[in-house]
Structure formats: C-alpha cells, structure tokens
Design an enzyme around this catalytic site. Structure first.
Site, short mmCIF file in Angstrom:
data_model
loop_
_atom_site.label_atom_id
_atom_site.label_comp_id
_atom_site.label_asym_id
_atom_site.label_seq_id
_atom_site.Cartn_x
_atom_site.Cartn_y
_atom_site.Cartn_z
N GLY B 199 0.81 -1.21 0.00
CA GLY B 199 0.00 0.00 0.00
C GLY B 199 0.84 1.25 0.00
O GLY B 199 0.35 2.33 0.33
N GLY B 200 2.11 1.12 -0.36
CA GLY B 200 3.00 2.28 -0.34
C GLY B 200 2.62 3.35 -1.35
O GLY B 200 3.03 4.50 -1.21
N TRP B 249 6.50 -2.81 2.96
CA TRP B 249 5.84 -3.90 2.24
C TRP B 249 6.72 -5.11 1.97
O TRP B 249 6.30 -6.02 1.27
CB TRP B 249 5.20 -3.39 0.95
N ASP B 318 9.09 7.60 -6.28
CA ASP B 318 8.58 6.26 -5.92
C ASP B 318 9.73 5.31 -5.62
O ASP B 318 9.70 4.14 -5.97
CB ASP B 318 7.68 5.70 -7.04
#
Lengths: 276, 575
Positions: B199-200, B249, B318
């Site tokens: 869910g990053g 994660w 990201d």
C-alpha cells in the site's frame, strides 16, 4: 437485429482503426467530445482512479489494464463494467466507490473516448434506467453531526484500532466481530453500558478469556478472543480441553474509551441516520 | 512505439558516488561476528534473521554443480500469476504459499503433500481504485507451532504446523477501507510475528504490527508516519500524514544481540508530487516526510523507534526503501563494526552502522543513473532531478526500481553481495492528485524504456559492500526478477524470465550450470539438507502480470511462460 449488430460491429471496427491510427494521442481524436465540464471532471477522476501507472493508461491507452479508448464500447457496457467490474480480473466495481457525480463524470469521459458524445447518463443516478444491479447499496449522503459520526466510526487515524469498525461492520466496512447493529442505543450512557450477554468466558488451560463464540462442534470451537484489541478469531481443536461459561468481565465501555461523550453522540446520530 | 532516452542521462557512477571507506575485503567471516548462515534448515524468509540468503552447506560446490539433477517437482495448481514465494524448510518439511493464499506443507525430500490450507477470503475485499488488487504471496513465517501468512484481505493467519488446521486469524486492518493487503512474508522475532503491508502507493498511513505467535494477540504497532505530538510529525504538511504512504511492504531483519528489529519503509505518497506534504517554510530536504523511504530500527519488545536513517527525504520518484536489510559485521578502517547493507529502489546501496544508524557510505549499483548527481559526505542527495506537474521528465532508474523486490544475497566467504540490477529509464509526468483514503495516490504516471545505447536490461553483480567495488558483473538480456541464493560451495544461484535456473561461480561470475525449468523465475531459491544430502529448491512460474501494460516495457514483445511449481535439485547418488 442482425442489421443493428452489423452496424454496431462496423462502428466498432471503424473506431478501432481510428484508435490504432492515433494510438497514444487518442484523446485528441475526440477532443471535441471531451472538453465539456463533465468530461473534464471525468478525466480527472479517470486520471487519479483508473490511470495511475498500475491499471489503465492515460487517455484510455493500454497499460497494465486494457485500452479503453476507441474500443467501440456502448454506454450500457461502459456503465455495467464500471459499476460491477469484471469477474476474475483486477477490475473491481466502482458503483459504491464513487459519488454519483463522479461516477457520472467518469462514465461520460470513457463514453467520449469511445466516440459517444452524448451518453445521457442521469447525473444524480447514472445507473438509473439501465437495468444494472449493484451488489451493495451506496452510502447515503449525510451531513453535519451524522456525517461526523460516520467519520468517527471508521476513523483510522485518531482512533486507530480503537475505532468502532474494528469490531462492527457497517456500510460494508469493518470487521463483523459483533452481530449486526439492529437496535441503536438511545443514549451514550446506554451505549457505554451495553448489555453484552453475547460475550462469554472461554476457559483454556490456565487462562480465562472473554469471547464471542462463533461455532462449536465435533471438530472444535471457533470464537473471537476479546482479550485485547483487535479481536482474534481462534480455532481450538476438540482434543484440546476447553470449557465455556455464561457471562464475562468484558464491558463495552472499556473498548470505546477513545471516544468522548460528544463524539459518541455523533456516532449514535450516524447509526440512527443510516437506519432511517 | 520505440522510446529513446538520451545519452545525457548517462554518466559514470564512479564519478558520482564517493565511498569514504577503503579497506580490503576480508575473505572469511570474523571471529565472533554475526552468523547469518543457514544450515540444514532454511528457517526464515531471508534464510536467517540477518537476511543473508546464504546457506552454509557446501556439498554442492563449484566442482560438482554441473552434476545437479532434478530430485522432484511439485505443481501447486494455483497458476494465476506465478510462484513468487520463498520456501521455508524446517526439519525436513517445506512450507510454501501461493498467490491465492494457499499454504502447502511438503515432504522436502520427496515433494509429497503433507497438508494444504486454503485461506477463505472476505467477500468483496478489494477496494476499488486501490493497490489491493495486486495478487501475490511472497512467503510464510514459521514459529514453533504455527505457519503464519499475511493475506490479500489483510489478515494474518496462523495454521498448525502438524495438521494445517487454522489456529488463529486476526484482521490487521480492513482492506476495503485502507486499500492495502499483505503480500510479504512475516518475520518471527522471539515469541512475536511482525508484519507490514502493501500500500505504499496508496493514500494510507503504513505501519508494522507485532502479534503473539501462539495466540495472535496484538503486541505493538509502529506507525511509519508519526502522529500528532510525536517527534517527526512536523515533517508533514497539514493532514498529509494521514495519507503519506510509507507502507513497509517487504520483510525486515532482527539482531538478537542488540534486540533491534530493522525494516525498510515505503515511499511517501503521492508518489511523484510532494507539494501537498512538504511543510510550509521547509526549504531543506533533510528529514522531510519521516519515516518514509527510510531504514528504521525498533526495540523488539516494544516497537519503539531506536533510530532511523532516511535514504530518500521527500521522495518524489517512488523510490521505496522497503527492500531487505542485510546485517553483517565487517572490518572497516581497522575496526570491527556492526553494519547493515540496504538498497532502495533507486539502486543506491547504503551502508549504515546498525547500532545507531550512522551513515558510513553509499554507492550506485545501476550503470545509468540521473535522478541525482551524487551523494554528499553525510549521505545527502545532491542534484535532485525531480518530476514536475504537467511536464514530462526523464529520469533513471525507474519507479520499478534499479532492482526489483527480489533480493540480494551475502556470502561471508567472499565478503560480497550479489545483486540483480535493472537498467531502465522512465518518463514521469506528475500531477497534484487529491488524496482519497485507501485509493491509489501516485500523483502521476510513468512510461519506461531502455537507456539509449543499451541492448540488455540487466546484470548480475558481485559487490564489495565495504569498498563499493564491483568485483564482477554478468550481463543479462532480460531483467533478473528472481532473488539470489549464495552458498558455502561458493555458488550463486538465480533464475531468469526465460526459465533458466543458473549457477555461477561466486568468486568469478563464471556460469557453471544451467537448467531449463520450463517457466520464468520470480521467486527465491533456497538450500537445505535432509539426512546429510543437500538440496537446492527454486520456485518456478513467471509473474505474468509483468508482461502487461507499463511494466511490459521491461520485456518488449516477450510473453514468458507462467506456471506455479517448486523444483528441487540434488546431486546424483554415488555408486
């Protein structure tokens, strides 16, 4: 019927050819149909919800999910798939995830990507009259204390694990440890002093624990252990000695301590509102 | 459409990354140093809690690896999107999880099924427009009595090791609200099991949670993003802390002597635009959006933060730092030090003192890197090339990573880290997306392509983590998306997308053996022994979703074979 089918097929083929011709700049082919405010809002919803590097591509091009532009989709198909998704794929239904306004906007936008310039979805209920059944009803709009109560019920930030939805499922969100809320307590005092006869005591080895029994049979006992938050669903095999007694020391008031009286008033207002 | 990337984005990493430490590599592990090797068992996701992915077994070695033969093959019957897990092997039993959250217990000598567990999902558990639609399972953790797995509907479930019957299940969160789920393997630490979540890239506040291995009861939670009143909360603007991502994660590590848990955290969200999360008046980069894109060290008993090191402050690429944390003891400048090696998605490998988080050095593992121009003496990022709202900016490497989540391995015999690197650049177009709880929050999109002049997509490298020297490098036509295994037989194993399972000489990089397994590799191979006989096991089955969409640029025109099987090799019996 056959004629219509052929007509539709030809239209689809034409649009596919158009799509292939312009490829990544597809949206410009339908610029005239995409520059109205609803489509622009739809493009914004599409960009942030459907096209995010992981699913569909910008302007309806293919990405991890298939291309949507110039596919010859008709309005009904677009609405049905957007509302309920595609089984056994990562495309899930958005009927309950978007407001009516946003759903209308994104449907209009995708319709425009398929050359449908006037899809005529009903803005305040875009699925109306299309014969599309949605699995779960959408959240009803609330305001004021009722909406604040809703936010408090599901508040993952200030309340965290101590929020109501850790044990209650309402509006399709939350873990259904407790039975569905059929009777909303009249007052905060009543909410705090809730009768919790459904909570029993499991005696397991040297330990006693408050529990909601889910099933008991020849293979064992299934229950929610309420010793700490969040509750744990435990399965104890029949060969392990276990006994259950009525009642427990567990009290509802101990698990809702994160909420002030004023906040609980709002939570009750929310629960009453969704049962009106 | 063929995309081109300009030579301007290429430069020599040697000019950019100044590693401060000069010391010869030690050939053997030091006396009394942390031992992260596995023996007959492969008990944890990273092999040991130190995450070396190194087996101390040497029956299979450089001289006889060419004799490896298949011992058994097991097809999981769960063929949706490959087999991405790391098998756990304890006392002759192998435990694997599959993409639909099934668990198998297999006789590790024969592949015979001992039991199977199928997780029952809650209905409609995927939140529309969220990361919850990703379907994988990267492995289980095994405690004294239970096999424990995170699930796609964000539960942690424990089943009995002997019978496969469910013992406890706890919903870590409601996936329909948070848009998150659990793909990674949990980590066992003493009597606790610790797990993060996927869910990053979502409007979500990531956390780690510890539960009691026997009862499933909550022990502690560490929020990656500090809440109101906590130190670091002021590194977030307004309410952005609620949606700032940071989900840890992947799987962390544990040092029992220091009693510290180490974990890498995810990127800040929205991914490519930081205007909504940068506090007003903060012109400096240092410490913005804590503790995203960081390595955190937590006191194991309480989950309290001991120290942190933020590798990518105010991340806008990201570049998650969620990857594995490799613990080792090395001699640096004549002094024995407890260090950790950690690579994030940028392909930069950081070396820290794991007792206190002190920065010791960093180097880039990708040959093409433009997102920064260098790293300063204290680890600060220099010359940041950031995405812009409404404009397309080309940077290298990509949000897919200079390396995927598939993991590195460390051999104490060679003192080298073995890493699969991806060479890619990307066109990022940012936007100022509004956060919606649980939904994707990427704030932009990206399209990938090869750097100009390159024909191969990756390479397998051997790095000295202390000097930053690349000792050897083997090119790979396609990006290597399987983890690395290294052994005391001085071997390095991995698999490629075309289905080849490969063994290299750990000292030279020479290819010593290969076997066509029939489907691509996206999991993690392991080594174990039963009754004195060594086995090498590898998951087989390409993650076919990597062939699609934006990710397909990794492998243009290729549709590697999927599947889902465990394939195990051993040496032939001596006559």
């Amino acid at each position: 019927m056959m004629k219509n089918h052929m007509k539709r097929t030809l239209k689809s083929a034409l649009l596919v050819v158009m799509g292939l011709a312009v490829n990544a700049t597809l949206s410009s082919a339908f610029a005239a149909s995409l520059d109205d405010p609803v489509s622009q809002r739809g493009e914004e919803i599409y960009r942030t919800t459907c096209s995010n590097s992981f699913c569909h591509g910008p302007g309806g091009i293919a990405a991890s999910a298939p291309r949507l532009a110039a596919r010859g989709f008709d309005a009904l198909y677009i609405a049905a798939v957007t509302a309920n998704g595609v089984p056994d794929t990562q495309m899930v239904g958005f009927a309950n995830a978007l407001s009516s306004e946003d759903l209308n906007a994104v449907l209009t936008y995708v319709a425009g990507l398929n050359g449908i310039t006037n899809p005529q979805f009903t803005p305040d209920n875009p699925l109306a009259g299309l014969g599309i059944e949605v699995a779960n009803p959408k959240r009803i709009p609330l305001a004021g204390a009722e909406q604040e109560g809703r936010e408090l019920f599901f508040d993952a930030y200030d309340k965290g694990l101590a929020r109501c939805s850790t044990c209650h499922e309402v509006e399709g969100i939350g873990i259904p440890v407790a039975a569905p809320i059929l009777n909303v307590p009249a007052t905060v005092r009543a909410l705090r002093n809730l009768d919790t006869a459904a909570v029993q005591t499991v005696h397991l080895g040297d330990e006693d624990m408050p529990a909601v029994i889910l099933a008991q049979g020849i293979s064992g006992t299934l229950f929610y252990d309420l010793t700490v938050v969040p509750p744990v669903m435990r399965t104890i095999p029949a060969e392990v000695p276990l006994s259950i007694s009525e009642g427990s020391t567990w009290e509802h008031v101990d698990w809702i301590g994160a909420y002030s009286t004023a906040e609980l008033e709002k939570v009750l207002a929310f629960l009453r509102a969704i049962r009106r | 459409m063929t995309r081109t990337f300009h030579n301007l984005c290429q430069h020599s990493r040697h000019l950019l990354y100044l590693f401060l430490l000069i010391t010869p590599p030690s050939v053997l592990s030091q006396q009394g140093a942390l031992d992260g090797a596995t023996g007959a068992d492969w008990p944890s996701y990273g092999g040991s809690q130190a995450a070396w992915r190194y087996s101390g077994l040497d029956q299979v070695n450089r001289s006889n690896v060419h004799q490896l033969r298949p011992a058994w093959v097991f097809n999981t019957d769960d063929y949706g999107d490959g087999l991405t897990s790391t098998p756990i092997v304890i006392d002759g039993v192998m435990y694997i999880s599959t993409k639909s959250n099934w668990i198998y217990a297999l006789d590790a000598a024969s592949g015979e099924v001992l039991w199977k567990y199928e997780h029952a999902f809650r209905p409609d558990f995927v939140k529309p427009g969220s990361a919850g639609a990703f379907v994988q399972s990267r492995g289980v953790a095994v405690s004294e009595n239970h096999v424990i797995m995170g699930t796609l509907d964000h539960a942690l479930v424990a089943v009995d090791r002997q019978t496969g019957r469910e013992a406890w299940k706890v919903y870590v969160d409601d996936s329909r609200q948070c848009g998150c789920n659990i793909l990674s393997a949990p980590l066992i630490v003493k009597d606790m099991v610790i797990v993060g979540q996927n869910g990053g890239d979502g409007a979500f506040r990531g956390y780690l949670t510890a539960f009691d291995t026997e009862t499933g009861r909550f022990r502690w939670r560490f929020h990656v993003i500090p809440g109101p009143g906590e130190p670091g909360h002021d590194s977030w603007k307004g309410d952005s802390w609620k949606y700032g991502g940071g989900a840890p994660w992947m799987t962390g590590s544990y040092d029992p002597e220091l009693n510290l848990v180490y974990w890498g955290t995810g990127n800040a969200a929205g991914d490519f635009y930081s205007g909504d999360r940068t506090p007003d008046g903060r012109a400096d980069e240092d410490g913005i959006n804590l503790y995203t894109a960081s390595v955190v060290a937590l006191h194991a008993n309480t989950g309290e933060l001991a120290w942190h090191y933020q590798e990518v402050p105010r991340d806008v690429w990201d570049f998650d730092s969620a990857y594995e944390v490799i613990l080792m003891d090395r001699e640096i400048n004549g002094r024995d030090r407890k260090i950790l090696a950690h690579m994030n998605k940028s392909g930069v490998l950081f070396v820290l003192d794991r007792t206190n988080g002190e920065y010791l050095g960093a180097f880039s593992t990708t040959e093409v890197s433009t997102w920064i121009t260098g790293i300063g003496e204290n680890g600060e990022l220099l010359g940041r090339k950031e995405p812009k709202v409404g404009e397309t900016v080309n940077v290298c490497p990509t949000p897919l990573g200079g390396r995927g989540w598939n993991q590195m391995a460390f051999s104490p015999r060679t003192g080298l880290l073995y890493s699969p690197t991806i060479e890619f650049c990307t066109d990022i177009t940012a936007n100022d997306q509004e956060a919606r709880e649980g939904n994707f929050y990427s704030s932009g999109g990206f399209i990938n392509g090869l750097p100009e002049g390159r024909e191969s997509y990756g390479h397998l490298d051997a790095w000295n983590p202390v000097t930053g020297e690349r000792v050897w490098s083997v090119p790979s036509q396609f990006a290597l998306m399987a983890s690395i295994l290294t052994t005391a037989g001085d071997l390095v194993f991995t698999g490629d997308p075309e289905g080849w399972f490969l063994a290299f000489d750990a000292l030279s990089g020479e290819l010593l053996w290969q076997f066509q397994t029939g489907a691509g590799h996206r999991g993690s191979s392991v080594a174990y022994a039963i009754d004195g006989k060594q086995f090498i096991a590898t998951p087989v089955g390409w993650q076919s979703s990597l062939n699609a969409g934006m990710v397909s640029a990794l492998f243009p025109g290729e549709t590697f074979r999927s599947g889902s099987a465990m394939m195990v090799f051993t040496l032939p019996e001596m006559p």
